[in-house]
Write a protein that holds these residues in place. Structure first.
Motif, PDB file in Angstrom:
ATOM      1  N   ASN A  52       0.831  -1.198   0.000  1.00 51.72           N
ATOM      2  CA  ASN A  52       0.000   0.000   0.000  1.00 51.72           C
ATOM      3  C   ASN A  52       0.869   1.254   0.000  1.00 51.72           C
ATOM      4  OD1 ASN A  52       0.920   0.312   2.632  1.00 51.72           O
ATOM      5  ND2 ASN A  52      -0.967  -0.452   3.558  1.00 51.72           N
ATOM      6  N   ALA A  53       0.246   2.418   0.231  1.00 47.90           N
ATOM      7  CA  ALA A  53       0.982   3.677   0.170  1.00 47.90           C
ATOM      8  C   ALA A  53       2.088   3.760   1.210  1.00 47.90           C
ATOM      9  CB  ALA A  53       0.016   4.854   0.350  1.00 47.90           C
ATOM     10  N   ASN A  54       1.993   2.979   2.275  1.00 44.89           N
ATOM     11  CA  ASN A  54       3.019   2.967   3.315  1.00 44.89           C
ATOM     12  C   ASN A  54       4.069   1.886   3.085  1.00 44.89           C
ATOM     13  OD1 ASN A  54       1.768   5.062   4.835  1.00 44.89           O
ATOM     14  ND2 ASN A  54       0.249   3.561   5.545  1.00 44.89           N
ATOM     15  N   GLY A  55       4.000   1.221   1.926  1.00 46.22           N
ATOM     16  CA  GLY A  55       4.952   0.169   1.628  1.00 46.22           C
ATOM     17  C   GLY A  55       4.673  -1.141   2.333  1.00 46.22           C
ATOM     18  N   VAL A  56       3.471  -1.296   2.867  1.00 47.49           N
ATOM     19  CA  VAL A  56       3.119  -2.486   3.648  1.00 47.49           C
ATOM     20  C   VAL A  56       2.234  -3.416   2.822  1.00 47.49           C
ATOM     21  CG1 VAL A  56       1.949  -3.350   5.716  1.00 47.49           C
ATOM     22  CG2 VAL A  56       3.324  -1.259   5.824  1.00 47.49           C
ATOM     23  N   ALA A  57       2.622  -4.681   2.772  1.00 43.71           N
ATOM     24  CA  ALA A  57       1.828  -5.717   2.103  1.00 43.71           C
ATOM     25  C   ALA A  57       1.464  -6.784   3.123  1.00 43.71           C
ATOM     26  CB  ALA A  57       2.604  -6.335   0.952  1.00 43.71           C
ATOM     27  N   THR A  58       0.183  -7.134   3.185  1.00 44.89           N
ATOM     28  CA  THR A  58      -0.301  -8.127   4.140  1.00 44.89           C
ATOM     29  C   THR A  58      -0.910  -9.301   3.389  1.00 44.89           C
ATOM     30  OG1 THR A  58      -0.784  -6.384   5.753  1.00 44.89           O
ATOM     31  CG2 THR A  58      -1.822  -8.541   6.107  1.00 44.89           C
ATOM     32  N   ILE A  59      -0.409 -10.516   3.680  1.00 40.09           N
ATOM     33  CA  ILE A  59      -0.936 -11.735   3.076  1.00 40.09           C
ATOM     34  C   ILE A  59      -1.504 -12.606   4.194  1.00 40.09           C
ATOM     35  CG2 ILE A  59      -0.443 -13.746   1.650  1.00 40.09           C
ATOM     36  CD1 ILE A  59       1.906 -12.281   0.469  1.00 40.09           C
ATOM     37  N   ASN A  60      -2.782 -12.908   4.110  1.00 38.45           N
ATOM     38  CA  ASN A  60      -3.460 -13.712   5.121  1.00 38.45           C
ATOM     39  C   ASN A  60      -3.617 -15.158   4.671  1.00 38.45           C
ATOM     40  OD1 ASN A  60      -3.981 -11.464   6.927  1.00 38.45           O
ATOM     41  ND2 ASN A  60      -5.490 -10.776   5.418  1.00 38.45           N
ATOM     42  N   ASN A  61      -3.955 -16.006   5.629  1.00 35.79           N
ATOM     43  CA  ASN A  61      -4.319 -17.403   5.366  1.00 35.79           C
ATOM     44  C   ASN A  61      -3.224 -18.190   4.664  1.00 35.79           C
ATOM     45  OD1 ASN A  61      -6.904 -16.841   6.451  1.00 35.79           O
ATOM     46  ND2 ASN A  61      -7.589 -16.087   4.448  1.00 35.79           N
ATOM     47  N   LEU A  62      -2.012 -18.050   5.186  1.00 41.40           N
ATOM     48  CA  LEU A  62      -0.893 -18.822   4.653  1.00 41.40           C
ATOM     49  C   LEU A  62      -0.668 -20.060   5.511  1.00 41.40           C
ATOM     50  CD1 LEU A  62       1.681 -15.971   3.900  1.00 41.40           C
ATOM     51  CD2 LEU A  62       0.452 -17.346   2.229  1.00 41.40           C
ATOM     52  N   PRO A  63      -0.584 -21.254   4.933  1.00 41.56           N
ATOM     53  CA  PRO A  63      -0.283 -22.456   5.717  1.00 41.56           C
ATOM     54  C   PRO A  63       1.172 -22.440   6.173  1.00 41.56           C
ATOM     55  CG  PRO A  63      -0.445 -22.987   3.384  1.00 41.56           C
ATOM     56  CD  PRO A  63      -0.874 -21.561   3.521  1.00 41.56           C
ATOM     57  N   ALA A  64       1.425 -23.078   7.304  1.00 38.96           N
ATOM     58  CA  ALA A  64       2.784 -23.152   7.825  1.00 38.96           C
ATOM     59  C   ALA A  64       3.671 -23.931   6.863  1.00 38.96           C
ATOM     60  CB  ALA A  64       2.777 -23.811   9.203  1.00 38.96           C
ATOM     61  N   GLY A  65       4.968 -23.542   6.844  1.00 38.27           N
ATOM     62  CA  GLY A  65       5.906 -24.238   5.984  1.00 38.27           C
ATOM     63  C   GLY A  65       7.036 -23.341   5.541  1.00 38.27           C
ATOM     64  N   ASN A  66       7.913 -23.854   4.686  1.00 36.05           N
ATOM     65  CA  ASN A  66       9.044 -23.115   4.144  1.00 36.05           C
ATOM     66  C   ASN A  66       8.746 -22.720   2.699  1.00 36.05           C
ATOM     67  OD1 ASN A  66      10.599 -23.453   6.526  1.00 36.05           O
ATOM     68  ND2 ASN A  66      11.178 -25.518   5.855  1.00 36.05           N
ATOM     69  N   TYR A  67       8.960 -21.432   2.390  1.00 38.37           N
ATOM     70  CA  TYR A  67       8.600 -20.929   1.074  1.00 38.37           C
ATOM     71  C   TYR A  67       9.710 -20.034   0.519  1.00 38.37           C
ATOM     72  CZ  TYR A  67       3.985 -22.392   2.618  1.00 38.37           C
ATOM     73  OH  TYR A  67       2.932 -23.126   3.092  1.00 38.37           O
ATOM     74  N   GLN A  68       9.866 -20.090  -0.802  1.00 35.20           N
ATOM     75  CA  GLN A  68      10.737 -19.161  -1.505  1.00 35.20           C
ATOM     76  C   GLN A  68       9.909 -17.933  -1.862  1.00 35.20           C
ATOM     77  OE1 GLN A  68      13.875 -19.918  -1.700  1.00 35.20           O
ATOM     78  NE2 GLN A  68      14.622 -18.095  -2.771  1.00 35.20           N
ATOM     79  N   THR A  69      10.333 -16.771  -1.414  1.00 33.38           N
ATOM     80  CA  THR A  69       9.555 -15.541  -1.551  1.00 33.38           C
ATOM     81  C   THR A  69      10.332 -14.534  -2.399  1.00 33.38           C
ATOM     82  OG1 THR A  69       8.685 -15.952   0.656  1.00 33.38           O
ATOM     83  CG2 THR A  69       8.268 -13.787  -0.278  1.00 33.38           C
ATOM     84  N   ARG A  70       9.594 -13.743  -3.188  1.00 35.13           N
ATOM     85  CA  ARG A  70      10.233 -12.794  -4.108  1.00 35.13           C
ATOM     86  C   ARG A  70       9.606 -11.412  -3.942  1.00 35.13           C
ATOM     87  NH1 ARG A  70       9.205 -11.254  -9.551  1.00 35.13           N
ATOM     88  NH2 ARG A  70      11.100 -10.695 -10.722  1.00 35.13           N
ATOM     89  N   LEU A  71      10.476 -10.375  -3.885  1.00 37.08           N
ATOM     90  CA  LEU A  71      10.042  -8.988  -3.810  1.00 37.08           C
ATOM     91  C   LEU A  71      10.543  -8.245  -5.047  1.00 37.08           C
ATOM     92  CD1 LEU A  71      10.539  -7.977  -0.084  1.00 37.08           C
ATOM     93  CD2 LEU A  71       8.496  -7.568  -1.420  1.00 37.08           C
ATOM     94  N   SER A  72       9.667  -7.408  -5.636  1.00 33.35           N
ATOM     95  CA  SER A  72      10.074  -6.668  -6.832  1.00 33.35           C
ATOM     96  C   SER A  72       9.417  -5.293  -6.848  1.00 33.35           C
ATOM     97  CB  SER A  72       9.697  -7.437  -8.105  1.00 33.35           C
ATOM     98  OG  SER A  72       8.303  -7.597  -8.193  1.00 33.35           O
ATOM     99  N   TYR A  73      10.107  -4.346  -7.512  1.00 33.87           N
ATOM    100  CA  TYR A  73       9.593  -2.985  -7.684  1.00 33.87           C
ATOM    101  C   TYR A  73      10.322  -2.371  -8.869  1.00 33.87           C
ATOM    102  CZ  TYR A  73       7.980   1.743  -6.514  1.00 33.87           C
ATOM    103  OH  TYR A  73       7.387   2.978  -6.540  1.00 33.87           O
ATOM    104  N   VAL A  74       9.588  -1.682  -9.742  1.00 36.66           N
ATOM    105  CA  VAL A  74      10.179  -1.107 -10.941  1.00 36.66           C
ATOM    106  C   VAL A  74      11.289  -0.131 -10.552  1.00 36.66           C
ATOM    107  CG1 VAL A  74       9.763   0.318 -12.962  1.00 36.66           C
ATOM    108  CG2 VAL A  74       8.073  -1.384 -12.266  1.00 36.66           C
ATOM    109  N   GLY A  75      12.472  -0.283 -11.162  1.00 36.72           N
ATOM    110  CA  GLY A  75      13.605   0.579 -10.877  1.00 36.72           C
ATOM    111  C   GLY A  75      14.483   0.078  -9.751  1.00 36.72           C
TER     112      GLY A  75
END
Length: 721
Positions: A52-75
């Motif tokens: 959002n405008a404050n740079g905060v992203a919230t993801i709900n309802n994630l099952p427990a475990g190990n995950y490969q996560t990726r962050l991206s932004y133009v520039g």
């Protein structure tokens, strides 16, 4: 015992499938500011979320475990990491800026300096790559590149002097506002002379807003606006030199240099276009004028701190156009050979801009420009010798507060015209000034929904008050899809130099605009955009709809004295249309295809169409690159259903072009380009003038007149280490 085992199994199952919440805050590593719109994705779960405008992203309802996560932004550089859930704290991530600044597309025309994806108003951008390519194809002006877009129609208004206008949404050229770095330096008298003689070599990008933008920039942006954004210097010095020659005897020589030091910077463009007159259809009159044009554009940058920038620029263009009877142009006047038109002009503008980016997400911009334009326009039995001086000053402040992105500002504009002593026309001196205040708020209601509201109040010294409200919405139900809707009001005050129909010469106009009312408009625009990537494929489709209504329509009306007078009509103008384009890329292959359908007419009769406004236009571009050494392209356009008289249509016509570029090493590139390959010309269908060679009466231009053109350019670029 069985009951105990059942309870243990149930607890284990619940633990395995327990749902977790991941909260991520994304900031920039150099400014530590939040990156609104940054995306976090969990590919294993096919989940993507935007900050959002404050740079905060919230993801709900994630099952427990190990995950490969990726962050991206133009520039910024993409970041990947492993994450174990549950994770109880907020995850703070700082992204590193990308090495190439060009990857970050920041929009200047909306005043908030946001990414193109974060705007509730649809903005089309011609970026650095398109402009770099265009500098080798058409080094002298932007007409070819703008004309590639289906929504834009470039109309030639004189077969003698080669002047052109830009039409958006089927409306006259006076309803499209042209800006240079957000400054209106192409107003009044100089609107009709050489506005497209803008070389692309020192441009960073071109931003196009379709539909009403008057709330942002005042009167005139009724059909839309085009903002030419200059390049800025980088730490690595750049030196580019370009030479071009065409079969129309056009010669271009352009030079660009840029460098940034610790506290200062410089960009410098110098260019010239030398072209001889050409009679393509062998009727004795020039279809391409004799042209001598010289451009100089230095810009100085001062960086008092990392957050402050002061720029001081000068832009000068000296131009001499001459067309008419080829015998006179090549020899001298005789009793039979008399007719010539000359337009000698020089435009000098100085601009100053100050930008201060505060640590509290605030941004102060102060800009000012002064533009002096001199014109000596001479035709048989008519001459106009005048000088126009315009000034523009603006202060605006942008502040991000929570979910709101606020902009407020004030501007003051002056426009004065003074006749020179040698002028024999009936035009009179005038002096106008306009003061305006504006406020705008982009409210990020949710991660998927943005609402924008704005209002401007202008006071014109001759035509009084104008209130211009605007509202816009953007909805992004999924990452790939965005829907935008906007509506706004606009106005255009009468001015004899910009209000006349593009097919009526100044020599035929009565100069008075007394007792005229200003034109007022209201318009609505909607577009749906879908963009996705899979493997090596990239696909975009955009569908736009628009409607514009203009009241108090001003048109030239023929009077008993044989002159035209500007008059408020008892009817209005309206334009309704749809614009569709598709972008497809696969590796080194790129395809653009666009189709525009617009019905522009006057409301007194459903068959009273606005003349010289094509109702249908199709355009396509296919490009392919081989190992960075070869680049080739094929372009086509079809223009149809264009009325040139109330009951007469012009013939439909096709335009074809092709180019091939060869890069030799890191510095040198050659471009061979062909325009109008099948030699489509209006002169093949009808004469371009009536009467005789001594007293010609030139007919309106509705199509191509230059014929087939081949050009070869050589460009040398060195990024100095």
């Amino acid at each position: 015992m069985k009951k105990l085992l059942a309870i243990l199994v149930l607890l284990c199952t619940q633990s395995t499938w327990a749902q977790n919440t991941l909260i991520t805050k994304v900031t920039s590593s150099d400014t530590h500011q939040p990156l609104a719109g940054a995306t976090i994705s969990v590919p294993q779960l096919k989940i993507t979320k935007a900050a959002n405008a404050n740079g905060v992203a919230t993801i709900n309802n994630l099952p427990a475990g190990n995950y490969q996560t990726r962050l991206s932004y133009v520039g910024f550089q993409d970041t990947s990491f492993s994450l174990s859930l549950p994770y109880s704290d907020t995850l703070f991530i700082e992204l590193q800026p990308a090495v190439k600044e060009e990857e970050q597309v920041i929009i200047n025309s909306t005043r908030t300096n946001n990414r193109i994806a974060d705007l509730p108003l649809r903005v089309e951008v011609l970026g650095t790559e398109e402009l770099a390519e265009e500098s080798g194809i058409k080094p002298g002006n932007m007409a070819s590149l703008l004309g590639d877009l289906s929504v834009i129609h470039i109309q030639n208004t004189s077969s003698v002097t080669g002047s052109s206008i830009v039409r958006l949404q089927g409306l006259d050229g006076r309803y499209t506002q042209l800006l240079r770095d957000g400054l209106p330096v192409y107003e009044g008298l100089n609107t009709n002379f050489g506005i497209l003689s803008i070389p692309p070599l020192d441009l960073k990008q071109v931003e196009i807003i379709k539909g009403s933008a008057s709330t942002l920039y005042g009167g005139g942006a009724i059909a839309g606006l085009i903002n030419f954004i200059s390049k800025t210097p980088k730490q690595q010095p750049e030196l580019t030199a370009l030479l071009n020659r065409s079969t129309l005897k056009e010669n271009n020589a352009n030079l660009y240099y840029a460098q940034r030091w610790k506290k200062t910077g410089l960009t410098l463009f110098a260019g010239t276009t030398i072209q001889d007159a050409n009679d393509v259809n062998d009727d004795g009159f020039s279809d391409v004028p004799r042209l001598r044009q010289y451009n100089l554009h230095p810009k100085f940058f001062i960086y008092p701190t990392d957050r402050q920038t002061l720029t001081i620029g000068y832009n000068g263009t000296i131009e001499d156009r001459k067309g008419g009877d080829m015998y006179v142009l090549e020899h001298e006047k005789t009793n039979e050979h008399q007719y010539t038109e000359t337009a000698k002009s020089n435009r000098h503008s100085m601009d100053l801009q100050y930008n201060n980016r505060f640590s509290n997400n605030g941004n102060l911009v102060i800009k000012s420009a002064g533009s002096l334009f001199n014109l000596d326009n001479t035709e048989p039995d008519f001459s106009l010798h005048g000088q126009q001086f315009n000034t523009y000053t603006e202060a605006s402040y942008n502040q991000k507060i929570g979910s709101n992105d606020l902009v407020a500002g004030i501007n003051y504009l002056t426009e004065s015209f003074t006749k020179k002593k040698e002028d024999t026309s009936q035009f009179v001196d005038y002096n106008y000034n306009t003061i305006g205040v504006f406020v705008q708020d982009d409210w990020h209601i949710t991660d998927k929904f943005i609402a924008e509201g704005g209002i401007r109040a202008d006071y014109h010294s001759e035509w009084g008050w104008f209130a211009l409200p605007r509202i816009a919405f953007a909805y992004k139900p999924i990452h790939e899809l965005s829907i935008r809707l906007s509506a706004g009001a606009g106005y255009k005050v009468p001015n004899v130099f910009t209000q006349q129909s593009e097919q009526v010469d100044l020599s035929e106009m009565n100069p008075s605009v007394n007792n005229l009312e200003a034109e007022r408009s209201k318009g609505i625009n909607c577009d749906i955009n879908y963009h996705t990537k899979w493997n090596d494929w990239e696909f975009t489709i955009n569908q736009a709809l628009y409607y514009t209504h203009i009241g108090n329509t001003v048109l030239p009306v023929l009077q008993s004295n044989g002159k035209y007078s500007l008059t408020n009509q008892p009817f209005n103008s309206k334009s309704t249309g749809t614009d569709t384009y598709v972008l497809l890329a696969y590796g080194a292959l790129e395809l653009y295809a666009g189709y525009n359908h617009t019905i522009a007419r006057y409301t007194n009769d459903k068959n009273n169409y606005i003349l010289f406004a094509p109702q249908d236009k199709f355009g396509s571009t296919l490009a392919y690159e081989i190992d960075g050494k070869w680049r080739m392209g094929l372009e086509s356009a079809w223009v149809g259903n264009q009325y040139i008289e109330p009951t007469k249509k012009a013939p439909d016509y096709w335009f074809w072009a092709a180019m091939i570029q060869r890069n030799l090493g890191k510095h040198l590139s050659l471009v061979l380009n062909g325009e109008n390959l099948f030699d489509e010309r209006q002169g093949k269908n009808e004469p371009l003038y009536a009467g005789n060679i001594t007293n010609p009466d030139f007919l309106p231009i509705w199509g191509l007149i230059e014929g087939r053109v081949i050009n070869l350019s050589v460009k040398w670029t060195n990024f100095i280490h």
